[in-house]
Design a protein around this motif. Structure first.
Motif, PDB file in Angstrom:
ATOM      1  N   ASP A  70       0.811  -1.215   0.000  1.00 30.53           N
ATOM      2  CA  ASP A  70       0.000   0.000   0.000  1.00 30.53           C
ATOM      3  C   ASP A  70       0.849   1.272   0.000  1.00 30.53           C
ATOM      4  O   ASP A  70       0.354   2.352  -0.314  1.00 30.53           O
ATOM      5  N   LYS A  71       2.134   1.146   0.356  1.00 33.28           N
ATOM      6  CA  LYS A  71       3.010   2.317   0.343  1.00 33.28           C
ATOM      7  C   LYS A  71       3.372   2.741  -1.079  1.00 33.28           C
ATOM      8  O   LYS A  71       3.867   3.846  -1.285  1.00 33.28           O
ATOM      9  N   ILE A  72       3.133   1.862  -2.052  1.00 31.02           N
ATOM     10  CA  ILE A  72       3.357   2.215  -3.448  1.00 31.02           C
ATOM     11  C   ILE A  72       2.087   2.911  -3.932  1.00 31.02           C
ATOM     12  O   ILE A  72       1.066   2.272  -4.175  1.00 31.02           O
ATOM     13  N   LYS A  73       2.128   4.213  -4.055  1.00 29.11           N
ATOM     14  CA  LYS A  73       0.937   4.996  -4.370  1.00 29.11           C
ATOM     15  C   LYS A  73       0.543   4.895  -5.837  1.00 29.11           C
ATOM     16  O   LYS A  73      -0.606   4.703  -6.172  1.00 29.11           O
ATOM     17  N   ASN A  74       1.492   5.074  -6.742  1.00 24.63           N
ATOM     18  CA  ASN A  74       1.202   5.039  -8.171  1.00 24.63           C
ATOM     19  C   ASN A  74       2.133   4.031  -8.841  1.00 24.63           C
ATOM     20  O   ASN A  74       3.236   4.386  -9.258  1.00 24.63           O
ATOM     21  N   PRO A  75       1.715   2.762  -8.962  1.00 28.32           N
ATOM     22  CA  PRO A  75       2.620   1.735  -9.478  1.00 28.32           C
ATOM     23  C   PRO A  75       3.067   1.969 -10.922  1.00 28.32           C
ATOM     24  O   PRO A  75       4.156   1.551 -11.299  1.00 28.32           O
ATOM     25  N   GLU A  76       2.248   2.642 -11.730  1.00 27.41           N
ATOM     26  CA  GLU A  76       2.617   2.842 -13.129  1.00 27.41           C
ATOM     27  C   GLU A  76       3.840   3.753 -13.274  1.00 27.41           C
ATOM     28  O   GLU A  76       4.663   3.552 -14.154  1.00 27.41           O
ATOM     29  N   SER A  77       3.959   4.747 -12.411  1.00 28.74           N
ATOM     30  CA  SER A  77       5.092   5.664 -12.531  1.00 28.74           C
ATOM     31  C   SER A  77       6.262   5.259 -11.634  1.00 28.74           C
ATOM     32  O   SER A  77       7.405   5.596 -11.935  1.00 28.74           O
ATOM     33  N   ALA A  78       5.993   4.547 -10.566  1.00 30.28           N
ATOM     34  CA  ALA A  78       7.049   4.219  -9.615  1.00 30.28           C
ATOM     35  C   ALA A  78       7.767   2.913  -9.948  1.00 30.28           C
ATOM     36  O   ALA A  78       8.874   2.687  -9.466  1.00 30.28           O
ATOM     37  N   LEU A  79       7.149   2.056 -10.758  1.00 26.56           N
ATOM     38  CA  LEU A  79       7.709   0.726 -10.997  1.00 26.56           C
ATOM     39  C   LEU A  79       7.949   0.490 -12.480  1.00 26.56           C
ATOM     40  O   LEU A  79       7.218   1.002 -13.330  1.00 26.56           O
ATOM     41  N   VAL A  80       8.966  -0.326 -12.775  1.00 21.96           N
ATOM     42  CA  VAL A  80       9.166  -0.763 -14.153  1.00 21.96           C
ATOM     43  C   VAL A  80       8.160  -1.875 -14.447  1.00 21.96           C
ATOM     44  O   VAL A  80       7.482  -2.374 -13.552  1.00 21.96           O
ATOM     45  N   ARG A  81       8.067  -2.309 -15.694  1.00 25.69           N
ATOM     46  CA  ARG A  81       7.004  -3.213 -16.147  1.00 25.69           C
ATOM     47  C   ARG A  81       6.949  -4.523 -15.355  1.00 25.69           C
ATOM     48  O   ARG A  81       5.882  -4.942 -14.921  1.00 25.69           O
ATOM     49  N   LEU A 113       1.430  -8.101 -17.798  1.00 23.80           N
ATOM     50  CA  LEU A 113       2.644  -7.311 -17.627  1.00 23.80           C
ATOM     51  C   LEU A 113       3.898  -8.174 -17.625  1.00 23.80           C
ATOM     52  O   LEU A 113       4.981  -7.705 -17.951  1.00 23.80           O
ATOM     53  N   GLY A 114       3.755  -9.422 -17.211  1.00 23.86           N
ATOM     54  CA  GLY A 114       4.877 -10.351 -17.220  1.00 23.86           C
ATOM     55  C   GLY A 114       5.498 -10.523 -15.849  1.00 23.86           C
ATOM     56  O   GLY A 114       5.597  -9.581 -15.065  1.00 23.86           O
ATOM     57  N   LEU A 115       5.878 -11.752 -15.575  1.00 21.01           N
ATOM     58  CA  LEU A 115       6.591 -12.108 -14.359  1.00 21.01           C
ATOM     59  C   LEU A 115       7.905 -12.746 -14.793  1.00 21.01           C
ATOM     60  O   LEU A 115       7.945 -13.501 -15.762  1.00 21.01           O
ATOM     61  N   SER A 116       8.980 -12.465 -14.092  1.00 21.59           N
ATOM     62  CA  SER A 116      10.286 -12.923 -14.559  1.00 21.59           C
ATOM     63  C   SER A 116      10.535 -14.404 -14.307  1.00 21.59           C
ATOM     64  O   SER A 116      11.315 -15.011 -15.027  1.00 21.59           O
ATOM     65  N   MET A 117       9.888 -15.000 -13.342  1.00 24.36           N
ATOM     66  CA  MET A 117      10.116 -16.415 -13.050  1.00 24.36           C
ATOM     67  C   MET A 117       8.945 -17.251 -13.566  1.00 24.36           C
ATOM     68  O   MET A 117       7.788 -16.907 -13.345  1.00 24.36           O
ATOM     69  N   ASP A 118       9.272 -18.369 -14.213  1.00 25.99           N
ATOM     70  CA  ASP A 118       8.234 -19.263 -14.731  1.00 25.99           C
ATOM     71  C   ASP A 118       7.373 -19.826 -13.609  1.00 25.99           C
ATOM     72  O   ASP A 118       6.185 -20.062 -13.791  1.00 25.99           O
ATOM     73  N   GLN A 119       7.970 -20.052 -12.443  1.00 26.60           N
ATOM     74  CA  GLN A 119       7.228 -20.609 -11.312  1.00 26.60           C
ATOM     75  C   GLN A 119       6.131 -19.646 -10.850  1.00 26.60           C
ATOM     76  O   GLN A 119       5.026 -20.063 -10.529  1.00 26.60           O
ATOM     77  N   ASP A 120       6.448 -18.361 -10.825  1.00 27.24           N
ATOM     78  CA  ASP A 120       5.452 -17.362 -10.434  1.00 27.24           C
ATOM     79  C   ASP A 120       4.334 -17.274 -11.472  1.00 27.24           C
ATOM     80  O   ASP A 120       3.162 -17.150 -11.128  1.00 27.24           O
ATOM     81  N   LEU A 121       4.708 -17.357 -12.745  1.00 25.23           N
ATOM     82  CA  LEU A 121       3.722 -17.337 -13.816  1.00 25.23           C
ATOM     83  C   LEU A 121       2.818 -18.563 -13.745  1.00 25.23           C
ATOM     84  O   LEU A 121       1.608 -18.467 -13.931  1.00 25.23           O
ATOM     85  N   ALA A 122       3.414 -19.716 -13.440  1.00 23.61           N
ATOM     86  CA  ALA A 122       2.629 -20.945 -13.302  1.00 23.61           C
ATOM     87  C   ALA A 122       1.656 -20.834 -12.131  1.00 23.61           C
ATOM     88  O   ALA A 122       0.494 -21.246 -12.245  1.00 23.61           O
ATOM     89  N   LEU A 123       2.096 -20.256 -11.020  1.00 23.76           N
ATOM     90  CA  LEU A 123       1.214 -20.096  -9.865  1.00 23.76           C
ATOM     91  C   LEU A 123       0.079 -19.132 -10.168  1.00 23.76           C
ATOM     92  O   LEU A 123      -1.067 -19.377  -9.775  1.00 23.76           O
ATOM     93  N   ALA A 124       0.372 -18.059 -10.894  1.00 20.79           N
ATOM     94  CA  ALA A 124      -0.679 -17.110 -11.263  1.00 20.79           C
ATOM     95  C   ALA A 124      -1.709 -17.778 -12.165  1.00 20.79           C
ATOM     96  O   ALA A 124      -2.920 -17.595 -11.995  1.00 20.79           O
ATOM     97  N   LYS A 125      -1.252 -18.591 -13.111  1.00 17.76           N
ATOM     98  CA  LYS A 125      -2.189 -19.285 -14.001  1.00 17.76           C
ATOM     99  C   LYS A 125      -2.973 -20.346 -13.251  1.00 17.76           C
ATOM    100  O   LYS A 125      -4.153 -20.571 -13.536  1.00 17.76           O
TER     101      LYS A 125
END
Length: 171
Positions: A70-81, A113-125
């Motif tokens: 919640d401390k990240i107020k605007n993720p589009e401008s504060a974070l890379v993809r 947006l993409g996740l860098s690890m295949d394991q995280d992508l598999a868990l999301a799916k």
């Protein structure tokens, strides 16, 4: 928390001052400043709030992880993809216990947006397949399970995938 562009500007200024220190024959100061600038470059690619949220999540402290996110107020401008993907991924995990519609939105956005690890992508799916199964969308759930199985190269989600396929037979 600094904006992603401010981190790069700080790193650039520190490197410029390090070069100045090298020209003034202060080699030790220059080396230290170069090492200091690598911290800002690292934090450009790995956001500190997301790292702290992962640490809280690792300890099963969902409230603490949510507080850091919640401390990240605007993720589009504060974070890379990729960081935006992990931001949505973590929010999806947090919300999946209470609001499936919102969790589905977060997981779809994280995959987009993409996740860098295949394991995280598999868990999301896998999570999306579970949500689709609860909404009686069997074809979508089956496709997502197949994709999750392909992404799970280490077999860490094998039991969950097998259990979900058995549950889909009952639908």
């Amino acid at each position: 928390m600094f904006n992603k562009n401010i981190k790069l500007v700080l790193a650039g200024l520190i490197i410029a001052f390090a070069i100045y220190q090298f020209t003034e024959s202060n080699i030790g100061n220059g080396i230290f400043l170069i090492l200091l600038s690598t911290i800002f470059i690292f934090l450009y690619f790995k956001n500190e709030m997301i790292l702290l949220a992962f640490l809280k999540l690792r300890k099963q402290d969902m409230d603490g992880a949510k507080k850091w996110l919640d401390k990240i107020k605007n993720p589009e401008s504060a974070l890379v993809r990729k960081q935006q993907g992990y931001y949505n991924y973590l929010n999806g995990i947090m919300v999946s216990q209470t609001n499936l519609n919102l969790a589905e939105k977060f997981f779809k956005k994280a995959i987009e947006l993409g996740l860098s690890m295949d394991q995280d992508l598999a868990l999301a799916k896998l999570q999306l397949a579970g949500i689709a199964m609860t909404k009686r969308r069997k074809m979508e759930a089956n496709n997502l399970l197949t994709e999750a199985k392909k992404l799970d190269k280490h077999g860490m989600l094998k039991d969950q995938i097998k259990m979900m396929k058995e549950q889909m037979k009952r639908i």
